[in-house]
Scaffold this motif. Structure first.
Motif, mmCIF file in Angstrom:
data_model
loop_
_atom_site.group_PDB
_atom_site.id
_atom_site.type_symbol
_atom_site.label_atom_id
_atom_site.label_comp_id
_atom_site.label_asym_id
_atom_site.label_seq_id
_atom_site.Cartn_x
_atom_site.Cartn_y
_atom_site.Cartn_z
ATOM 1 N N ARG A 83 3.483 -2.495 -7.005
ATOM 2 C CA ARG A 83 2.449 -2.358 -5.975
ATOM 3 C C ARG A 83 1.910 -3.707 -5.524
ATOM 4 N NH1 ARG A 83 0.561 2.893 -5.555
ATOM 5 N NH2 ARG A 83 1.117 4.286 -7.274
ATOM 6 N N VAL A 85 -1.741 -4.380 -3.958
ATOM 7 C CA VAL A 85 -2.994 -3.664 -3.729
ATOM 8 C C VAL A 85 -4.028 -4.625 -3.162
ATOM 9 C CG1 VAL A 85 -4.769 -2.204 -4.763
ATOM 10 C CG2 VAL A 85 -2.437 -2.211 -5.725
ATOM 11 N N ASP A 118 -1.161 -0.480 -0.917
ATOM 12 C CA ASP A 118 -2.419 0.259 -1.065
ATOM 13 C C ASP A 118 -3.580 -0.611 -0.607
ATOM 14 O OD1 ASP A 118 -1.677 2.766 -2.957
ATOM 15 O OD2 ASP A 118 -0.581 0.984 -3.629
ATOM 16 N N LEU A 197 -5.675 3.795 -9.132
ATOM 17 C CA LEU A 197 -4.273 3.430 -9.245
ATOM 18 C C LEU A 197 -4.050 3.004 -10.694
ATOM 19 C CD1 LEU A 197 -3.946 1.355 -5.941
ATOM 20 C CD2 LEU A 197 -2.833 3.568 -6.394
#
Length: 299
Positions: A83, A85, A118, A197
């Motif tokens: 990810r 983020v 995200d 998350l």
């Protein structure tokens, strides 16, 4: 260089240029502080209505301008193998000329906007939300999922908010509603203590806005609190945390939240990332009697 005095978190400070950034390893994530420029606000925004003699004493050790203040805007980016983020989205191109530099600084840090997986919001004020759309109302982070606390989402999506938030903030409500409408089909909601998350836990810090959220990442010696605007500056918020702040939509609740967070951060010596704190926003909280002091990561 690696900065000392930060427990288990290895922190490097880049050169102090427009794209300066602070990096660290926090749990499973690489942490990067990325600038979105700064705000320009009249001194009265911070200090009107406060007892002037005691205010002067509280601010004596800070070299603050006498006319206007220019608080920085520091966004947090966390990334690992799965990810990328981003916490908050910055101001975008229409809020304030001195802000809205996020995309240039992400690029300087080697992060493309379309690589962001995200976007997690602390709250819905313009310098945190309006950057989701560009000049053409297209999504700035086209491949991202978005995450906002349920209480905060409900507040800005309520049609009554524009009439109850106060005249000076009415444009905030209009702007928030338009941008949240654009990302509604990509949005998920969460509540206090939820794992938003993997490894990122929500912490209610209401007061600055009705549903303001902070976030805890990592643990033990490398724990990090992403504080948003719950602790909104490096001077009065630390020196007199119990004083009501005009920056908070609920000043009394904001003061209670600020005192609670500062006490916890000082006791646990957890790293704090503050959106409007100096030198990239990363540091620790030191207790000074009944008040506190922000200790920058490079000190």
């Amino acid at each position: 260089m690696v900065l000392a005095g930060l427990g288990g978190a290895a922190v490097a400070q880049g050169p102090l240029r427009a794209f300066a950034k602070t990096t660290a390893q926090i749990g499973d994530y690489e942490f990067i502080s990325v600038s979105d420029g700064n705000l320009v606000l009249p001194r009265s925004f911070f200090f009107d209505g406060l007892p002037q003699d005691e205010l002067a004493q509280a601010l004596a050790s800070f070299d603050l301008p006498q006319d206007q203040l220019e608080p920085p805007c520091n966004l947090t980016l966390l990334r690992n193998a799965e990810r990328v983020v981003l916490f908050d989205a910055g101001s975008g191109p229409t809020f304030m000329p001195s802000a809205g530099t996020l995309l240039d600084n992400l690029d300087a840090a080697g992060v493309a906007a379309d690589a962001v997986t995200d976007v997690v919001f602390t709250h819905g004020h313009p310098d945190h939300l309006w950057g989701v759309l560009d000049d053409f109302d297209d999504l700035v982070f086209p491949n991202a999922s978005y995450h906002m606390g349920q209480v905060e989402w409900d507040y800005w999506r309520d049609p009554a908010t524009v009439d109850t938030i106060g005249e000076t903030r009415a444009a905030f409500a209009v702007g928030a509603a338009r941008r949240l409408d654009a990302i509604e089909d990509r949005m998920s909601h969460f509540s206090d203590a939820a794992e938003v998350l993997p490894g990122i836990m929500a912490q209610a810090s209401f007061g600055h806005t009705p549903g303001h959220m902070s976030f805890m990442v990592g643990g033990d010696s490398d724990a990090l609190m992403i504080g948003g605007d719950a602790i909104g500056n490096h001077h009065l918020a630390f020196a007199r945390p119990g004083w009501a702040s005009g920056a908070d939509q609920d000043p009394d609740l904001g003061a209670q939240t600020r005192q609670r967070l500062l006490d916890r951060l000082a006791h646990e010596q957890t790293l704090l990332m503050g959106f409007h704190l100096p030198n990239g926003g990363l540091g620790r909280v030191a207790r000074d009697g009944d008040s506190y002091r922000f200790v920058r990561a490079d000190q």
